[in-house]
Design a protein around this motif. Structure first.
Motif, short mmCIF file in Angstrom:
data_model
loop_
_atom_site.label_atom_id
_atom_site.label_comp_id
_atom_site.label_asym_id
_atom_site.label_seq_id
_atom_site.Cartn_x
_atom_site.Cartn_y
_atom_site.Cartn_z
N MET A 192 0.82 -1.21 0.00
CA MET A 192 0.00 0.00 0.00
C MET A 192 0.85 1.25 0.00
SD MET A 192 -3.28 0.61 -0.08
CE MET A 192 -2.88 1.80 -1.37
N GLY A 193 1.94 1.24 0.77
CA GLY A 193 2.82 2.41 0.79
C GLY A 193 3.40 2.70 -0.58
N GLU A 194 3.81 1.65 -1.28
CA GLU A 194 4.37 1.82 -2.62
C GLU A 194 3.32 2.38 -3.57
OE1 GLU A 194 6.47 -0.89 -6.15
OE2 GLU A 194 6.15 -1.73 -4.15
N ALA A 195 2.09 1.87 -3.48
CA ALA A 195 1.02 2.35 -4.36
C ALA A 195 0.70 3.81 -4.09
CB ALA A 195 -0.22 1.48 -4.19
N LEU A 196 0.65 4.20 -2.83
CA LEU A 196 0.36 5.60 -2.50
C LEU A 196 1.48 6.53 -2.98
CD1 LEU A 196 -1.15 5.13 1.06
CD2 LEU A 196 -2.33 6.15 -0.89
N ASN A 197 2.71 6.12 -2.78
CA ASN A 197 3.83 6.95 -3.24
C ASN A 197 3.81 7.10 -4.77
OD1 ASN A 197 5.14 7.72 -0.82
ND2 ASN A 197 6.08 5.70 -0.65
N ARG A 198 3.52 6.00 -5.46
CA ARG A 198 3.48 6.04 -6.93
C ARG A 198 2.33 6.91 -7.41
NH1 ARG A 198 6.34 6.36 -11.30
NH2 ARG A 198 5.71 5.00 -13.02
N ALA A 199 1.17 6.78 -6.78
CA ALA A 199 0.04 7.62 -7.16
C ALA A 199 0.34 9.09 -6.92
CB ALA A 199 -1.21 7.19 -6.39
N SER A 200 1.04 9.38 -5.85
CA SER A 200 1.41 10.76 -5.56
C SER A 200 2.35 11.31 -6.62
CB SER A 200 2.06 10.84 -4.17
OG SER A 200 2.35 12.17 -3.81
N GLU A 201 3.30 10.49 -7.04
CA GLU A 201 4.25 10.90 -8.08
C GLU A 201 3.54 11.19 -9.40
OE1 GLU A 201 6.96 7.69 -8.39
OE2 GLU A 201 7.89 8.03 -6.42
#
Length: 314
Positions: A192-201
Motif C-alpha cells: 500500500m505504501g508503494e502504491a500511495l507513493n506512486r500515485a502521488s508521483e
C-alpha cells in the motif's frame, strides 16, 4: 449508515482475563499452572502491509511479548501472499482483510478458529486536480466509471492483497472489466505504501485503506476524494480484518498454543483497547470488532456455511 466510534462493553470492566480465552492454560514463566511452557518461543504472524505500515502491530505486540516472554515475528505481505505463506506451513497465525480469501483458506483446511478483529474502511484518493471530478461522490461505482471514462491514471497494487481484491470487486460492481484497462491503469505489484507513493508521483487515483493513508498523508500529495463508511461513504468500501490460526492438522509443527494465546489477547479487552486508542495525528486508524453486545457467531466459519456442507459433522 454512519459508523460510530465504538465504546467497549462496560460489563467487561476489570474482567480482562475473560478476553484471554485460549490463553489460560499457558504459562509465560515456569508452567506451574500445568499449562505448556511458552517462554522463549517465537510466534510467526503473517499479516497485511497496512497493519505493519501504520505502526499498529508494534503497539499490539509489545505487551503480549512482555507478558509471556515470547517473540512475535511479523511478516508483512499482501493478504494473498500472507495466506499462501500460511498454507505452506511457514506461519502460525494470519491477520488479513479479505473475507473471501479467508473463507477459502478455512474451507481448504488450513485455517481454524477465525475471529473478527477490527475494521476501518477504504477510500479513493487522488491529486487535488481531480481530472475525473469524483470529489465528494457517494458512489464508488460512479467514481470508478468516471476515472475509466476520462482515462485518468489509476494506480493498482496488483498484488492479490486484500486491498487489490477489494479493488477488483469494485471494478466488477462498476461493470468494468479489469482485464481491459488501458495505459491509464498502472499496476505496481507492491504494498500500500508503494502504491500511495506512486500515485502521488503520478498525480493519480488509487484505492487505499484509511489507516495507511492517514499514516502517510503528510508525505504525499493525495487527498481523500471518495470517503468510506467511517465518514458516511458507501458501505461497499467497508474494510473488515480477521485473525485465523493455522490448523495444526494441516501442519503439525505450527505453534498452535501460542497462536491461540495471541488470538485471545488481541481479541480480548486489552488488545481491543489498544486498537481503539491507536491514533495518528489524533485520527483513529482502526475500530475494534471482537467485543460486541451482539456477537456474530458466524464469524468462525466461512460465509454461507451450513452443517449440511460437511455432512453435519461440524
Amino acid at each position: 449508515m454512519t459508523i460510530q466510534r465504538r465504546e467497549f462493553i462496560a460489563a467487561i470492566g476489570s474482567g480482562a482475563a475473560v478476553g484471554l480465552a485460549g490463553c489460560t492454560a499457558l504459562s509465560g514463566d515456569d508452567g506451574d499452572d500445568g499449562g505448556p511452557e511458552i517462554s522463549g518461543e517465537t510466534l510467526t504472524l503473517t499479516t497485511t502491509t497496512s497493519t505493519e505500515d501504520t505502526g499498529l502491530l508494534d503497539e499490539l505486540n509489545a505487551p503480549f511479548e512482555d507478558r509471556y516472554g515470547v517473540t512475535v515475528d511479523t511478516v508483512a505481505q499482501g493478504t494473498g501472499a500472507a495466506l499462501e505463506t500460511a498454507r505452506s506451513g511457514d506461519s502460525d497465525v494470519v491477520m488479513v482483510h479479505a473475507r473471501s480469501l479467508e473463507d477459502e483458506f478455512i474451507e481448504d483446511g488450513y485455517g481454524i478458529n477465525r475471529r473478527d478483529l477490527m475494521f476501518n474502511d477504504f477510500v479513493i484518493v487522488g491529486g487535488p486536480d481531480d481530472p475525473a471530478s469524483i470529489a465528494s461522490s457517494d458512489d464508488a461505482s460512479e467514481a470508478l466509471n468516471a476515472i475509466a471514462d476520462s482515462e485518468s491514471t489509476f494506480v493498482s497494487r496488483g498484488d492479490n492483497s486484500g486491498t487489490h481484491t477489494k479493488e477488483l470487486e469494485l471494478w466488477a460492481d462498476a461493470g468494468i472489466d479489469s482485464e481491459t484497462h488501458g495505459e491509464w491503469y498502472v499496476d505496481v505489484g507492491g504494498g500500500m505504501g508503494e502504491a500511495l507513493n506512486r500515485a502521488s508521483e503520478l498525480d493519480a487515483y488509487t484505492l487505499s485503506d484509511r489507516g495507511t493513508y492517514l499514516s502517510m498523508h503528510g508525505n504525499i500529495t493525495l487527498e481523500i476524494l471518495v470517503q468510506g463508511p467511517v465518514e458516511d461513504g458507501p458501505e461497499s468500501l467497508m474494510n473488515p480484518y480477521g485473525i485465523v490460526a493455522v490448523n495444526p492438522d494441516a501442519h503439525d509443527h505450527v505453534n498452535y498454543d501460542l497462536a491461540l494465546a495471541y488470538i485471545g489477547y488481541i481479541t480480548g479487552p486489552e488488545g481491543q483497547e489498544i486498537i481503539e486508542n491507536y491514533t495518528t495525528e489524533d485520527e483513529q486508524l482502526f475500530f475494534p470488532e471482537a467485543l460486541s453486545e451482539a456477537p456474530n457467531f458466524q464469524q468462525y466459519v466461512p460465509e454461507g456455511w451450513s452443517a449440511s456442507d460437511d455432512g453435519g459433522n461440524s
